[in-house]
Design an enzyme around this catalytic site. Structure first.
Site, PDB file in Angstrom:
ATOM      1  N   HIS A  75       0.836  -1.199   0.000  1.00 44.57           N
ATOM      2  CA  HIS A  75       0.000   0.000   0.000  1.00 44.57           C
ATOM      3  C   HIS A  75       0.869   1.247   0.000  1.00 44.57           C
ATOM      4  O   HIS A  75       1.973   1.253   0.546  1.00 44.57           O
ATOM      5  CB  HIS A  75      -0.988   0.004   1.171  1.00 44.57           C
ATOM      6  CG  HIS A  75      -0.395  -0.085   2.545  1.00 44.57           C
ATOM      7  ND1 HIS A  75       0.057   1.009   3.230  1.00 44.57           N
ATOM      8  CD2 HIS A  75      -0.182  -1.150   3.375  1.00 44.57           C
ATOM      9  CE1 HIS A  75       0.500   0.642   4.422  1.00 44.57           C
ATOM     10  NE2 HIS A  75       0.379  -0.675   4.537  1.00 44.57           N
ATOM     11  N   ASP A  77      -0.297   4.277   1.131  1.00 48.95           N
ATOM     12  CA  ASP A  77      -0.657   5.224   2.191  1.00 48.95           C
ATOM     13  C   ASP A  77       0.072   4.885   3.481  1.00 48.95           C
ATOM     14  O   ASP A  77       0.527   3.750   3.690  1.00 48.95           O
ATOM     15  CB  ASP A  77      -2.169   5.266   2.407  1.00 48.95           C
ATOM     16  CG  ASP A  77      -2.786   3.918   2.760  1.00 48.95           C
ATOM     17  OD1 ASP A  77      -2.420   2.910   2.134  1.00 48.95           O
ATOM     18  OD2 ASP A  77      -3.626   3.876   3.683  1.00 48.95           O
ATOM     19  N   ASP A 107       6.321   0.283   7.043  1.00 47.29           N
ATOM     20  CA  ASP A 107       4.891   0.020   6.771  1.00 47.29           C
ATOM     21  C   ASP A 107       4.371   1.036   5.786  1.00 47.29           C
ATOM     22  O   ASP A 107       3.809   2.042   6.171  1.00 47.29           O
ATOM     23  CB  ASP A 107       4.122   0.060   8.093  1.00 47.29           C
ATOM     24  CG  ASP A 107       2.668  -0.328   7.924  1.00 47.29           C
ATOM     25  OD1 ASP A 107       2.313  -0.853   6.863  1.00 47.29           O
ATOM     26  OD2 ASP A 107       1.879  -0.087   8.844  1.00 47.29           O
ATOM     27  N   GLU A 139      -5.201   1.609   2.604  1.00 47.99           N
ATOM     28  CA  GLU A 139      -5.088   0.353   3.361  1.00 47.99           C
ATOM     29  C   GLU A 139      -5.224   0.610   4.854  1.00 47.99           C
ATOM     30  O   GLU A 139      -5.809  -0.195   5.591  1.00 47.99           O
ATOM     31  CB  GLU A 139      -3.745  -0.322   3.059  1.00 47.99           C
ATOM     32  CG  GLU A 139      -3.665  -1.772   3.552  1.00 47.99           C
ATOM     33  CD  GLU A 139      -3.218  -1.912   4.997  1.00 47.99           C
ATOM     34  OE1 GLU A 139      -3.375  -3.015   5.548  1.00 47.99           O
ATOM     35  OE2 GLU A 139      -2.717  -0.931   5.592  1.00 47.99           O
ATOM     36  N   GLU A 140      -4.683   1.738   5.298  1.00 50.51           N
ATOM     37  CA  GLU A 140      -4.686   2.016   6.740  1.00 50.51           C
ATOM     38  C   GLU A 140      -6.043   2.481   7.253  1.00 50.51           C
ATOM     39  O   GLU A 140      -6.232   2.608   8.454  1.00 50.51           O
ATOM     40  CB  GLU A 140      -3.619   3.077   7.071  1.00 50.51           C
ATOM     41  CG  GLU A 140      -2.194   2.672   6.722  1.00 50.51           C
ATOM     42  CD  GLU A 140      -1.606   1.646   7.697  1.00 50.51           C
ATOM     43  OE1 GLU A 140      -2.329   1.178   8.593  1.00 50.51           O
ATOM     44  OE2 GLU A 140      -0.413   1.315   7.532  1.00 50.51           O
ATOM     45  N   GLU A 167       3.620  -6.663   3.918  1.00 44.67           N
ATOM     46  CA  GLU A 167       3.594  -6.015   5.240  1.00 44.67           C
ATOM     47  C   GLU A 167       4.755  -6.538   6.079  1.00 44.67           C
ATOM     48  O   GLU A 167       5.224  -7.669   5.876  1.00 44.67           O
ATOM     49  CB  GLU A 167       2.269  -6.335   5.959  1.00 44.67           C
ATOM     50  CG  GLU A 167       1.051  -5.706   5.336  1.00 44.67           C
ATOM     51  CD  GLU A 167       0.867  -4.235   5.691  1.00 44.67           C
ATOM     52  OE1 GLU A 167       1.601  -3.726   6.562  1.00 44.67           O
ATOM     53  OE2 GLU A 167      -0.004  -3.608   5.071  1.00 44.67           O
ATOM     54  N   HIS A 361       3.783   2.572  12.617  1.00 48.35           N
ATOM     55  CA  HIS A 361       2.814   3.513  13.205  1.00 48.35           C
ATOM     56  C   HIS A 361       3.403   4.318  14.374  1.00 48.35           C
ATOM     57  O   HIS A 361       2.681   4.991  15.074  1.00 48.35           O
ATOM     58  CB  HIS A 361       1.537   2.788  13.689  1.00 48.35           C
ATOM     59  CG  HIS A 361       0.780   2.105  12.588  1.00 48.35           C
ATOM     60  ND1 HIS A 361      -0.559   1.817  12.668  1.00 48.35           N
ATOM     61  CD2 HIS A 361       1.170   1.650  11.379  1.00 48.35           C
ATOM     62  CE1 HIS A 361      -0.957   1.217  11.561  1.00 48.35           C
ATOM     63  NE2 HIS A 361       0.083   1.099  10.760  1.00 48.35           N
TER      64      HIS A 361
HETATM   65 ZN   LIG Z   1       0.733  -1.645   6.347  1.00 48.89          ZN
END
Ligand SMILES: [Zn+2]
Length: 392
Positions: A75, A77, A107, A139-140, A167, A361
């Protein structure tokens, strides 16, 4: 750009990180960069734009456009950085002591950068099976940004036989994860003076009854015969995270709403979880709420539904990825990914990518250069595999 894959991957990662592609913002500048890069290598691309036209997923094929290929999926984003104590600009990749710091480094722009850096290697490998790149968006948040291309498998696009979702797994092969679905429930009662509750319907009371039932259902799921020891915790979970309602102490509340989620073991669907709650609402909570006054309503809607990934021992994806990772034991991961969507479309899928979810994150998110190198080696072995006759 350097011919050395690692230098190339770092340079691409620096470019990808520099695009502020937080999920609520456009990813189109990033998509244009990737289109230019692949176009420069003679690789055609196609876009699947979102409804508003401010984001797009990207698809590219290296090798013959036939069925049976391998999709490398990631992804574009990233999660926000606001309020996080970063020690440098999150959108400027910094290499310090073997670590590449930046939002999305692990990520999961690192996997995307590795796959893009390996395109010349894929092109040189005389692939018998295609290697596809799929870069998604959202995706997030909703996890829906890959669905348009998935729907095109076997129609406008060749039907792949394996998907690897990159991932962060520290390059271990994950063949299972839980699903996650999020819900909102709104209870609408009837206002009345609290001295005369028989003239109204208290939305707060009904909401609390339903919340208590959700917690009770959750405890049922901890029964020994429902556990899957591959997961932590080894059961499916319900959780209510937000509740609001009412206007004053002496008024029966007209509105109360709450937000909740269900994280199911891979074969426990979110629809089945919702049905458990809904039957309590229909049979108990709503009749009780309506006992004095007509008109109260209780409505629940699903916001996000990310299906789980169910282990398929010996699947084409697990067999191939374990060989490439030089491992013989798949793992299960605790977070949800797009992998369940591919599996729903009947394409064997695993999760395998560089870096650790422990760094995702967070402020000062990083990807180690060792993990990046390991991913590049994995993809190099994929090129060899896809250019041999073996289909696995
Ligand atoms: Zn991810």
């Amino acid at each position: 750009m350097s011919a050395d894959p690692e230098a190339r991957a770092k340079a691409i990662l620096a470019r990808l990180v520099a695009f502020d592609s937080v999920s609520d913002r456009t990813n189109l500048p990033l998509v244009e960069f990737v289109e230019d890069y692949l176009g420069g290598l003679g690789v055609p691309t196609r876009r699947a734009p979102n409804a508003r036209g401010d984001k797009a997923a990207l698809w590219a094929t290296i090798g013959p456009a036939v069925d049976g290929g391998i999709v490398l999926s990631g992804h574009t984003d990233v999660v926000p950085t606001e309020g996080q104590p970063w020690s440098g600009d999150p959108f400027a990749l910094r290499e310090i002591d073997g670590r590449l710091y930046g939002r999305g480094a692990c990520d999961m722009k690192g996997f995307g950068a590795a796959a893009l850096a390996m395109v010349p290697t894929f092109q040189a490998a005389a692939l018998k099976r295609p290697i596809h790149l799929l870069l998604s968006y959202d995706e997030e948040t909703t996890c829906l940004g890959s669905l348009d291309f998935i729907a095109a498998f076997g129609a406008e696009l060749p039907r792949p036989s394996v998907v690897i979702v990159g991932e962060p797994t520290m390059m271990e092969v994950a063949d299972a994860h839980k699903g996650v679905a999020t819900f909102q429930t709104r209870v609408t009662g009837v206002e009345a003076h609290s001295a005369k509750p028989q003239l109204g319907a208290n939305a707060i009371s009904a909401a609390c009854e339903i919340v208590a039932e959700i917690d009770r259902l959750g405890r049922d799921l901890e029964a020994p015969d429902r556990l899957d020891p591959r997961f932590d915790p080894p059961w499916s979970t319900f959780h209510v995270g937000v509740i609001r309602g009412g206007t004053a102490r002496n008024i029966l509340a007209r509105e109360c709403e709450f937000h909740w989620e269900f994280r199911g073991l891979p074969n426990f669907s979110s629809a089945a979880a919702l049905a458990l709650v809904q039957s309590y609402v229909d049979e108990i909570a709503l009749p009780r709420l309506r006992r004095f006054a007509p008109g109260p309503q209780i409505s629940t809607w699903m916001e996000v539904d990310v299906p789980g990934l169910a282990a398929e021992t010996g699947s084409a994806a697990a067999t191939l990825a374990l060989r490439l990772a030089r491992s013989n034991r798949p793992i299960a991961v605790s977070y949800a990914t797009e992998a369940g969507h591919f599996q729903r479309a009947a394409v064997p899928t695993v999760v395998c990518g560089p870096g650790s979810i422990d760094q995702a994150h967070k402020p000062d998110e990083f990807l180690s250069t060792a993990q990046l190198a390991e991913c590049l080696a994995f993809l190099g072995r994929l090129a060899e595999q896809a250019s041999s006759d073996f289909v696995g």
